[in-house]
Design a protein around this motif. Structure first.
Motif, PDB file in Angstrom:
ATOM      1  N   ALA A 306      12.571  26.740 -48.218  1.00 53.97           N
ATOM      2  CA  ALA A 306      13.990  27.009 -48.006  1.00 53.97           C
ATOM      3  C   ALA A 306      14.344  28.435 -48.398  1.00 53.97           C
ATOM      4  CB  ALA A 306      14.835  26.015 -48.806  1.00 53.97           C
ATOM      5  N   VAL A 307      13.618  28.957 -49.396  1.00 56.67           N
ATOM      6  CA  VAL A 307      13.791  30.337 -49.835  1.00 56.67           C
ATOM      7  C   VAL A 307      12.481  31.064 -49.580  1.00 56.67           C
ATOM      8  CG1 VAL A 307      14.279  31.867 -51.778  1.00 56.67           C
ATOM      9  CG2 VAL A 307      15.461  29.657 -51.602  1.00 56.67           C
ATOM     10  N   GLU A 308      12.541  32.179 -48.866  1.00 61.20           N
ATOM     11  CA  GLU A 308      11.333  32.902 -48.500  1.00 61.20           C
ATOM     12  C   GLU A 308      10.503  33.268 -49.735  1.00 61.20           C
ATOM     13  OE1 GLU A 308       9.947  36.855 -45.916  1.00 61.20           O
ATOM     14  OE2 GLU A 308      12.073  36.324 -46.095  1.00 61.20           O
ATOM     15  N   GLY A 309       9.215  32.938 -49.668  1.00 63.11           N
ATOM     16  CA  GLY A 309       8.305  33.270 -50.766  1.00 63.11           C
ATOM     17  C   GLY A 309       8.215  32.207 -51.839  1.00 63.11           C
ATOM     18  N   ARG A 310       9.119  31.216 -51.826  1.00 58.68           N
ATOM     19  CA  ARG A 310       9.091  30.145 -52.829  1.00 58.68           C
ATOM     20  C   ARG A 310       8.570  28.880 -52.157  1.00 58.68           C
ATOM     21  NH1 ARG A 310      14.641  29.910 -56.144  1.00 58.68           N
ATOM     22  NH2 ARG A 310      13.442  28.208 -57.100  1.00 58.68           N
ATOM     23  N   PHE A 311       7.257  28.730 -52.183  1.00 64.74           N
ATOM     24  CA  PHE A 311       6.618  27.652 -51.452  1.00 64.74           C
ATOM     25  C   PHE A 311       6.700  26.326 -52.209  1.00 64.74           C
ATOM     26  CE2 PHE A 311       4.602  31.617 -50.114  1.00 64.74           C
ATOM     27  CZ  PHE A 311       4.770  31.539 -48.737  1.00 64.74           C
ATOM     28  N   VAL A 312       6.627  25.247 -51.476  1.00 61.74           N
ATOM     29  CA  VAL A 312       6.640  23.908 -52.066  1.00 61.74           C
ATOM     30  C   VAL A 312       5.384  23.715 -52.912  1.00 61.74           C
ATOM     31  CG1 VAL A 312       6.536  21.433 -51.562  1.00 61.74           C
ATOM     32  CG2 VAL A 312       8.001  22.935 -50.180  1.00 61.74           C
ATOM     33  N   ILE A 313       5.552  23.140 -54.083  1.00 61.82           N
ATOM     34  CA  ILE A 313       4.415  22.872 -54.962  1.00 61.82           C
ATOM     35  C   ILE A 313       4.406  21.409 -55.370  1.00 61.82           C
ATOM     36  CG2 ILE A 313       4.308  25.228 -55.871  1.00 61.82           C
ATOM     37  CD1 ILE A 313       5.732  24.172 -58.393  1.00 61.82           C
ATOM     38  N   MET A 314       3.250  20.961 -55.837  1.00 63.79           N
ATOM     39  CA  MET A 314       3.091  19.615 -56.392  1.00 63.79           C
ATOM     40  C   MET A 314       3.253  19.698 -57.913  1.00 63.79           C
ATOM     41  SD  MET A 314       1.806  16.942 -54.358  1.00 63.79           S
ATOM     42  CE  MET A 314       0.277  16.254 -55.030  1.00 63.79           C
ATOM     43  N   PRO A 315       3.815  18.662 -58.543  1.00 63.16           N
ATOM     44  CA  PRO A 315       3.869  18.651 -60.003  1.00 63.16           C
ATOM     45  C   PRO A 315       2.494  18.865 -60.620  1.00 63.16           C
ATOM     46  CG  PRO A 315       5.241  16.911 -59.131  1.00 63.16           C
ATOM     47  CD  PRO A 315       4.483  17.479 -57.960  1.00 63.16           C
ATOM     48  N   GLY A 316       2.423  19.773 -61.575  1.00 60.40           N
ATOM     49  CA  GLY A 316       1.170  20.085 -62.257  1.00 60.40           C
ATOM     50  C   GLY A 316       0.516  21.361 -61.772  1.00 60.40           C
ATOM     51  N   GLU A 317       0.878  21.836 -60.579  1.00 64.28           N
ATOM     52  CA  GLU A 317       0.211  23.022 -60.037  1.00 64.28           C
ATOM     53  C   GLU A 317       0.466  24.266 -60.886  1.00 64.28           C
ATOM     54  OE1 GLU A 317       0.948  23.731 -55.913  1.00 64.28           O
ATOM     55  OE2 GLU A 317       0.143  21.803 -55.272  1.00 64.28           O
ATOM     56  N   ILE A 318       1.691  24.453 -61.355  1.00 60.85           N
ATOM     57  CA  ILE A 318       2.002  25.626 -62.178  1.00 60.85           C
ATOM     58  C   ILE A 318       1.189  25.598 -63.465  1.00 60.85           C
ATOM     59  CG2 ILE A 318       3.800  26.749 -63.542  1.00 60.85           C
ATOM     60  CD1 ILE A 318       5.813  25.884 -61.407  1.00 60.85           C
ATOM     61  N   GLU A 319       1.138  24.419 -64.110  1.00 58.86           N
ATOM     62  CA  GLU A 319       0.416  24.309 -65.384  1.00 58.86           C
ATOM     63  C   GLU A 319      -1.086  24.511 -65.196  1.00 58.86           C
ATOM     64  OE1 GLU A 319       4.301  22.259 -65.692  1.00 58.86           O
ATOM     65  OE2 GLU A 319       2.667  22.220 -64.238  1.00 58.86           O
ATOM     66  N   LEU A 320      -1.639  23.939 -64.139  1.00 56.36           N
ATOM     67  CA  LEU A 320      -3.081  24.076 -63.906  1.00 56.36           C
ATOM     68  C   LEU A 320      -3.452  25.507 -63.528  1.00 56.36           C
ATOM     69  CD1 LEU A 320      -3.626  20.706 -62.030  1.00 56.36           C
ATOM     70  CD2 LEU A 320      -4.497  21.291 -64.306  1.00 56.36           C
ATOM     71  N   LYS A 321      -2.578  26.194 -62.803  1.00 57.67           N
ATOM     72  CA  LYS A 321      -2.811  27.602 -62.484  1.00 57.67           C
ATOM     73  C   LYS A 321      -2.769  28.447 -63.751  1.00 57.67           C
ATOM     74  CE  LYS A 321      -1.098  31.421 -59.622  1.00 57.67           C
ATOM     75  NZ  LYS A 321      -0.062  31.845 -58.626  1.00 57.67           N
ATOM     76  N   LYS A 322      -1.800  28.149 -64.623  1.00 57.46           N
ATOM     77  CA  LYS A 322      -1.691  28.863 -65.898  1.00 57.46           C
ATOM     78  C   LYS A 322      -2.929  28.615 -66.752  1.00 57.46           C
ATOM     79  CE  LYS A 322       0.759  31.084 -69.118  1.00 57.46           C
ATOM     80  NZ  LYS A 322       1.236  32.468 -68.964  1.00 57.46           N
ATOM     81  N   MET A 323      -3.422  27.386 -66.750  1.00 58.14           N
ATOM     82  CA  MET A 323      -4.617  27.054 -67.525  1.00 58.14           C
ATOM     83  C   MET A 323      -5.814  27.854 -67.033  1.00 58.14           C
ATOM     84  SD  MET A 323      -6.419  23.348 -68.310  1.00 58.14           S
ATOM     85  CE  MET A 323      -6.934  23.025 -66.629  1.00 58.14           C
TER      86      MET A 323
END
Length: 349
Positions: A306-323
């Motif tokens: 809905a907002v350019e550049g802000r893609f849909v994510i699944m719960p946990g993706e941000i945390e696993l990427k940070k890990m």
């Protein structure tokens, strides 16, 4: 400390784990028990959940030192039915009791396809996502919850009668990232409000109310008042459900029977947790589950943002990427937390 006298803030996972284990040994835990506690807290920091990571050495440590938490508990596991486990945490450190309950539930689910563990006699056990990840890595889907100190008013009420009880879900993906949902029943955790107060910042007026139930941007007034539940009356209902399972059914304290670790640090909280695990290996092959999980994720990821550049994510993706990023580049920790860990570790040395 570094040679310049500066507190080192970036650590490898192995270094930080070793330091934290020594710190909890300095607080009276055995090496084995300290390793359980640290596993949960380091995972929290790897996920970027710093309010629920090794910073908890401050509150856990304060309560251990005044005997509000038992440093070397005698944790017992009973099995009143084939797939059911009851864990008496004997007022141990929360993540230690949580790990015992998780292993008991995995054992039951490994034998019977599904298993459940109720824990009582516990304390704050960290975030849920570390437990969900550990379970997922072993092939178990999970539903996990805990009750908490009262911080939320009942819907339509004017004083705190229920806790900000967290609830989490996990589904493994043998060929990719698991699904990890970890949420509290309030818009935000109190830790975020405490951090805003420490930094001298205001908060959004949707986070909490003052003691009279009025929306506030003042973190001090918010801490004296009540957290706002997610989804209004629906979040209130969810919070009650978690406390019924984690507190009432587990034979732990519930609602206002839960002691505040802030107001009564020297008294047992008797928090309760529940762990429901499903062995996905009995449902199908790893290839079957991977294909379905990948398809599930792609359906969501393929939705145009809905907002350019802000893609849909699944719960946990941000945390696993940070890990993954911190495992490669090092874990960044608050200097004050590092200093406190080193002070407790020195007691053991």
């Amino acid at each position: 400390m570094s040679e310049s006298g500066q507190v080192r803030t970036v650590w490898t996972e192995a270094e930080l784990t070793a330091l934290a284990i020594r710190a909890f040994q300095g607080l009276g835990l055995t090496q084995k028990d300290a390793a359980d506690v640290v596993r949960v807290l380091v995972l929290a920091d790897l996920f970027g959940l710093s309010t629920h990571g090794l910073s908890r050495v401050e509150s856990y440590g304060d309560r251990l030192m005044v005997k509000g938490i038992r440093a070397q508990p005698s944790i017992k596991v009973e099995s009143p039915a084939p797939a059911l486990r009851l864990i008496d945490g004997d007022n141990g450190v929360g993540p230690l009791v949580g790990m015992h309950a998780l292993r008991a539930a995995m054992d039951a689910a490994g034998q019977y396809g599904i298993g459940m563990a109720f824990a009582r006699g516990s304390n704050h056990f960290g975030p849920i996502s570390p437990y969900s990840l550990i379970a997922a890595q072993e092939g178990f889907a999970s539903i996990i919850g805990s009750n908490a100190t009262t911080t939320i008013a009942p819907w339509g009420g004017s004083d705190a009668r229920l806790g900000n009880s967290p609830l989490g879900f996990g589904v493994p993906n043998p060929g990719g990232q698991p699904f990890l949902l970890d949420m509290a029943m309030s818009v935000v955790a109190r830790a975020k409000i405490r951090n805003a107060l420490k930094r001298g910042e205001t908060i959004p007026d949707t986070w909490a109310t003052d003691e009279k139930g009025r929306a506030t941007t003042d973190p001090k007034a918010a801490l004296d008042g009540f957290l706002q539940p997610i989804g209004g009356h629906k979040g209130y209902g969810l919070a009650l459900m978690v406390d019924l399972f984690a507190g009432l059914l587990s034979n732990a304290a519930y609602l206002t029977h839960v002691k505040s670790w802030v107001d009564a640090p020297d008294e047992p909280q008797n928090l309760g947790h529940f762990f429901i695990l499903i062995d996905t290996k009995v449902l199908g092959s790893p290839q079957w589950l991977t294909a379905r999980m990948m398809d599930f994720a792609s359906i969501l990821h393929d939705s145009p943002p809905a907002v350019e550049g802000r893609f849909v994510i699944m719960p946990g993706e941000i945390e696993l990427k940070k890990m993954a990023q911190q495992q490669a580049d090092g874990i960044t920790l608050d200097p004050a937390v590092v200093k406190l860990l080193q002070e407790h570790a020195a007691k053991f040395a």
